[in-house]
Write a protein that holds these residues in place. Structure first.
Motif, PDB file in Angstrom:
ATOM      1  N   VAL A   1     -53.433   1.276  31.283  1.00 49.27           N
ATOM      2  CA  VAL A   1     -54.505   0.983  30.331  1.00 49.27           C
ATOM      3  C   VAL A   1     -54.875   2.243  29.550  1.00 49.27           C
ATOM      4  CG1 VAL A   1     -56.958   0.368  30.134  1.00 49.27           C
ATOM      5  CG2 VAL A   1     -55.432  -0.985  31.582  1.00 49.27           C
ATOM      6  N   GLY A   2     -54.879   3.396  30.227  1.00 51.33           N
ATOM      7  CA  GLY A   2     -55.172   4.650  29.541  1.00 51.33           C
ATOM      8  C   GLY A   2     -54.157   4.951  28.456  1.00 51.33           C
ATOM      9  N   PHE A   3     -52.891   4.679  28.730  1.00 50.35           N
ATOM     10  CA  PHE A   3     -51.849   4.894  27.719  1.00 50.35           C
ATOM     11  C   PHE A   3     -52.058   3.957  26.531  1.00 50.35           C
ATOM     12  CE2 PHE A   3     -47.560   3.646  26.154  1.00 50.35           C
ATOM     13  CZ  PHE A   3     -47.234   4.841  25.531  1.00 50.35           C
ATOM     14  N   TYR A   4     -52.297   2.696  26.787  1.00 48.82           N
ATOM     15  CA  TYR A   4     -52.525   1.728  25.715  1.00 48.82           C
ATOM     16  C   TYR A   4     -53.776   2.098  24.894  1.00 48.82           C
ATOM     17  CZ  TYR A   4     -49.119  -2.092  25.865  1.00 48.82           C
ATOM     18  OH  TYR A   4     -47.993  -2.857  25.716  1.00 48.82           O
TER      19      TYR A   4
ATOM     20  N   ILE B   1     -43.641  13.630  24.953  1.00 45.19           N
ATOM     21  CA  ILE B   1     -44.652  14.367  24.201  1.00 45.19           C
ATOM     22  C   ILE B   1     -45.303  15.386  25.115  1.00 45.19           C
ATOM     23  CG2 ILE B   1     -46.783  14.231  22.856  1.00 45.19           C
ATOM     24  CD1 ILE B   1     -46.167  11.312  22.271  1.00 45.19           C
ATOM     25  N   GLY B   2     -45.410  16.625  24.634  1.00 46.15           N
ATOM     26  CA  GLY B   2     -46.150  17.618  25.386  1.00 46.15           C
ATOM     27  C   GLY B   2     -45.494  18.979  25.386  1.00 46.15           C
ATOM     28  N   GLU B   3     -46.213  19.940  25.938  1.00 50.38           N
ATOM     29  CA  GLU B   3     -45.700  21.307  26.031  1.00 50.38           C
ATOM     30  C   GLU B   3     -44.640  21.383  27.109  1.00 50.38           C
ATOM     31  OE1 GLU B   3     -47.441  25.870  26.038  1.00 50.38           O
ATOM     32  OE2 GLU B   3     -48.668  24.253  26.873  1.00 50.38           O
ATOM     33  N   ASP B   4     -43.581  22.115  26.809  1.00 52.84           N
ATOM     34  CA  ASP B   4     -42.500  22.313  27.771  1.00 52.84           C
ATOM     35  C   ASP B   4     -43.008  23.208  28.893  1.00 52.84           C
ATOM     36  OD1 ASP B   4     -40.097  23.307  29.089  1.00 52.84           O
ATOM     37  OD2 ASP B   4     -39.013  22.454  27.382  1.00 52.84           O
TER      38      ASP B   4
ATOM     39  N   THR C   1     -48.839  10.196  16.000  1.00 56.64           N
ATOM     40  CA  THR C   1     -50.270  10.464  15.916  1.00 56.64           C
ATOM     41  C   THR C   1     -50.820  10.880  17.277  1.00 56.64           C
ATOM     42  OG1 THR C   1     -50.354   8.732  14.222  1.00 56.64           O
ATOM     43  CG2 THR C   1     -52.450   9.560  15.043  1.00 56.64           C
ATOM     44  N   LEU C   2     -50.343  10.224  18.312  1.00 51.84           N
ATOM     45  CA  LEU C   2     -50.721  10.621  19.670  1.00 51.84           C
ATOM     46  C   LEU C   2     -50.266  12.055  19.942  1.00 51.84           C
ATOM     47  CD1 LEU C   2     -51.769  10.068  22.517  1.00 51.84           C
ATOM     48  CD2 LEU C   2     -49.609   8.882  23.005  1.00 51.84           C
ATOM     49  N   ALA C   3     -49.069  12.405  19.470  1.00 52.48           N
ATOM     50  CA  ALA C   3     -48.566  13.770  19.660  1.00 52.48           C
ATOM     51  C   ALA C   3     -49.472  14.788  18.976  1.00 52.48           C
ATOM     52  CB  ALA C   3     -47.142  13.883  19.112  1.00 52.48           C
ATOM     53  N   ALA C   4     -49.972  14.445  17.797  1.00 53.20           N
ATOM     54  CA  ALA C   4     -50.879  15.363  17.089  1.00 53.20           C
ATOM     55  C   ALA C   4     -52.146  15.596  17.898  1.00 53.20           C
ATOM     56  CB  ALA C   4     -51.218  14.796  15.710  1.00 53.20           C
ATOM     57  N   ARG C   5     -52.675  14.553  18.492  1.00 52.15           N
ATOM     58  CA  ARG C   5     -53.883  14.684  19.303  1.00 52.15           C
ATOM     59  C   ARG C   5     -53.605  15.527  20.544  1.00 52.15           C
ATOM     60  NH1 ARG C   5     -55.621   8.980  20.681  1.00 52.15           N
ATOM     61  NH2 ARG C   5     -57.663   9.886  21.113  1.00 52.15           N
ATOM     62  N   MET C   6     -52.434  15.311  21.148  1.00 54.28           N
ATOM     63  CA  MET C   6     -52.083  16.075  22.346  1.00 54.28           C
ATOM     64  C   MET C   6     -51.795  17.533  22.010  1.00 54.28           C
ATOM     65  SD  MET C   6     -49.768  13.235  24.376  1.00 54.28           S
ATOM     66  CE  MET C   6     -49.497  14.291  25.815  1.00 54.28           C
ATOM     67  N   LEU C   7     -51.214  17.779  20.836  1.00 55.12           N
ATOM     68  CA  LEU C   7     -50.947  19.151  20.404  1.00 55.12           C
ATOM     69  C   LEU C   7     -52.254  19.912  20.212  1.00 55.12           C
ATOM     70  CD1 LEU C   7     -49.102  21.434  19.378  1.00 55.12           C
ATOM     71  CD2 LEU C   7     -49.220  20.365  17.111  1.00 55.12           C
ATOM     72  N   LEU C   8     -53.224  19.295  19.559  1.00 51.55           N
ATOM     73  CA  LEU C   8     -54.512  19.954  19.341  1.00 51.55           C
ATOM     74  C   LEU C   8     -55.177  20.298  20.675  1.00 51.55           C
ATOM     75  CD1 LEU C   8     -55.898  17.839  16.356  1.00 51.55           C
ATOM     76  CD2 LEU C   8     -55.078  20.198  16.283  1.00 51.55           C
TER      77      LEU C   8
ATOM     78  N   HIS D   1     -54.511  17.182  28.117  1.00 49.61           N
ATOM     79  CA  HIS D   1     -54.722  15.822  27.631  1.00 49.61           C
ATOM     80  C   HIS D   1     -54.536  14.839  28.782  1.00 49.61           C
ATOM     81  CE1 HIS D   1     -53.929  12.095  25.371  1.00 49.61           C
ATOM     82  NE2 HIS D   1     -54.631  12.651  24.404  1.00 49.61           N
ATOM     83  N   PRO D   2     -55.269  13.707  28.797  1.00 48.29           N
ATOM     84  CA  PRO D   2     -55.143  12.734  29.886  1.00 48.29           C
ATOM     85  C   PRO D   2     -53.722  12.212  30.109  1.00 48.29           C
ATOM     86  CG  PRO D   2     -57.069  12.246  28.548  1.00 48.29           C
ATOM     87  CD  PRO D   2     -56.326  13.341  27.853  1.00 48.29           C
ATOM     88  N   LEU D   3     -52.872  12.229  29.066  1.00 50.07           N
ATOM     89  CA  LEU D   3     -51.509  11.711  29.197  1.00 50.07           C
ATOM     90  C   LEU D   3     -50.470  12.810  29.397  1.00 50.07           C
ATOM     91  CD1 LEU D   3     -51.441   8.913  26.464  1.00 50.07           C
ATOM     92  CD2 LEU D   3     -51.994   8.704  28.890  1.00 50.07           C
ATOM     93  N   ALA D   4     -50.908  14.046  29.577  1.00 53.28           N
ATOM     94  CA  ALA D   4     -49.972  15.165  29.652  1.00 53.28           C
ATOM     95  C   ALA D   4     -48.934  14.977  30.747  1.00 53.28           C
ATOM     96  CB  ALA D   4     -50.735  16.474  29.849  1.00 53.28           C
ATOM     97  N   SER D   5     -49.346  14.570  31.921  1.00 54.00           N
ATOM     98  CA  SER D   5     -48.404  14.403  33.028  1.00 54.00           C
ATOM     99  C   SER D   5     -47.512  13.185  32.820  1.00 54.00           C
ATOM    100  CB  SER D   5     -49.162  14.277  34.357  1.00 54.00           C
ATOM    101  OG  SER D   5     -49.881  15.457  34.639  1.00 54.00           O
ATOM    102  N   LEU D   6     -48.096  12.083  32.357  1.00 48.36           N
ATOM    103  CA  LEU D   6     -47.328  10.851  32.168  1.00 48.36           C
ATOM    104  C   LEU D   6     -46.208  11.021  31.154  1.00 48.36           C
ATOM    105  CD1 LEU D   6     -47.076   7.779  32.780  1.00 48.36           C
ATOM    106  CD2 LEU D   6     -48.633   7.392  30.855  1.00 48.36           C
TER     107      LEU D   6
END
Length: 430
Positions: free
Chosen positions: A105-108, A362-365, A386-393, A401-406
């Motif tokens: 649900v968090g991903f959606y 998506i995310g930092e290596d 767009t999600l990547a932009a939010r995670m990059l910021l 970010h909440p989805l960093a691990s996923l």
């Protein structure tokens, strides 16, 4: 030391979206890199993902540079069909079974927020609606068995506060409701003119201080003393962060272990004025079958339809073969609108990428600080961008970010190089 990988052909056939662009929609030609530049974020790739990233960074006041090997806002961006949804190719109920309901649900929810954020980003960039418009999605059950799955999906979405309703809306033609009587309607999605949207965002980013270099293929990416150095064109960029935004093909050796499962799919655009008068113009439809057939409308009254995935990575160059696939898509479309006549004015075949677990990279290596991957594998590529932009910021701000691990680019699924046990789930050129 990392070197750029070989380029691949991304599409073949005749594309529809470039024909919609007017001189005022143009993007000024930008020079190739011939100097040494210092910036905070270097973005490799000037397509839709690079445009969204650059516009987001500019709004946040973060200096950036875009390095594009050819012409910006072209390539696979021009081949996209522009359906933007918070729903994903993997159903929420199926994703919940794999990773748990809360995380699914968090991903959606993050995807839903990303669709909304892209609307705000486009508005801030000066879009007057032609580049991006709100839309409704119809999700149709393809079989009796799928009816149960779709009802499960609706109940889970509705219980978690997503904007959905059960059944076809009354505004659709009776023939469509009769052909697919079991369906779910989702609100809060969008339809895009992909190259126009990318150009709009790039113009806004450049106006805000972002430097765009075209015809500047990356030759080498390396890390020196806590900074990244990118050799591109005939120049050099030094940055604290590098973002790989090269679509389905990673593009630099630092991303070599990210192995998207490459396939090809087909799309077409019908003749202008072919949308039945009783079909809502701001509506798209897709099916529960995997792979699935889908279609959307355009401002000039065409229908863009697609599907027919194949387990081959390279777009076909055979005109007869492409014409045959287009005829199959027209036949699928005619089942929804038996009283309408359609022809394919434009038809193309494009490459797409999936991941083994149906989620983007998506995310930092984690092994190379400052290297950020924005590889939107799956049918929701623009939403993932767009999600990547939010995670990059968040990453630049030092936040997790909440989805960093996923979505960790080096998670186990990223290195498997093989599909999950689930059937192929992708058809949209997004």
């Amino acid at each position: 030391m990392e070197k750029k990988t070989a380029t691949r052909k991304l599409f073949d056939g005749t594309l529809y979206w470039p024909s919609t662009l007017t001189p005022s929609d143009g993007l000024d030609a930008h020079p190739s890199l011939r100097e040494k530049v210092v910036t905070r974020v270097a973005i490799i790739g000037g397509g839709m993902t690079g445009a969204i990233l650059a516009a987001s960074l500019t709004r946040a006041g973060i200096p950036s540079v875009i390095l594009e090997s050819g012409r910006a806002a072209s390539a696979s961006t021009a081949a996209s069909t522009g359906l933007l949804q918070f729903s994903n190719d993997i159903m929420l109920c199926e994703l919940a079974e794999r990773i748990g309901e809360a995380q699914a649900v968090g991903f959606y929810e993050q995807c839903r927020q990303s669709v909304a954020m892209l609307g705000l980003l486009a508005e801030a960039a000066g879009s007057k609606g032609a580049a991006l418009q709100p839309a409704t999605s119809l999700y149709a059950a393809s079989s009796d068995e799928d009816e149960k799955r779709l009802l499960c999906e609706y109940k889970l979405l509705e219980r978690n506060g997503f904007p959905v309703s059960w059944g076809m809306p009354k505004s659709v033609p009776a023939s469509l409701s009769a052909y697919k009587p079991v369906a779910m309607t989702a609100y809060g999605d969008a339809l895009a003119n992909p190259p126009l949207l990318a150009r709009t965002l790039l113009r806004a980013a450049v106006a805000g201080g972002c430097s765009l270099y075209e015809n500047s293929p990356v030759r080498e990416v390396k890390r020196r003393g806590g900074k990244w150095t990118i050799l591109a064109g005939e120049g050099e960029v030094t940055a604290s962060h590098v973002v790989v935004a090269t679509g389905y093909v990673p593009g630099v050796a630092a991303a070599a272990q990210l192995k998207p499962i490459l396939r090809r799919t087909y799309a077409l655009a019908t003749q202008p004025g072919s949308v039945p008068a009783d079909f809502p113009a701001d509506t798209m439809l897709w099916e529960t079958a995997r792979p699935y057939f889908y279609f959307r409308t355009t401002p000039d009254g065409r229908i863009v339809a697609g599907g027919l995935d194949e387990d081959r990575p390279d777009p076909t160059g055979d005109e007869t073969f492409l014409a045959d696939r287009s005829a199959m898509l027209i036949a699928d479309l005619s089942r929804y609108f038996p009283n309408a006549e359609f022809r394919a004015d434009y038809a193309w075949c494009g490459m797409f990428g999936e991941s083994a677990d149906d989620l983007p990279f998506i995310g930092e290596d984690r092994e190379q600080p400052g290297l950020f991957h924005a590889l939107g594998c799956g049918g929701n590529g623009t939403v993932y961008s767009t999600l990547a932009a939010r995670m990059l910021l968040a990453s630049i701000a030092g936040e997790k970010h909440p989805l960093a691990s996923l979505l960790d680019p080096r998670r186990d699924a990223a290195s498997s190089g093989s599909p999950s046990s689930a059937p192929a789930t992708r058809t949209r050129l997004a």
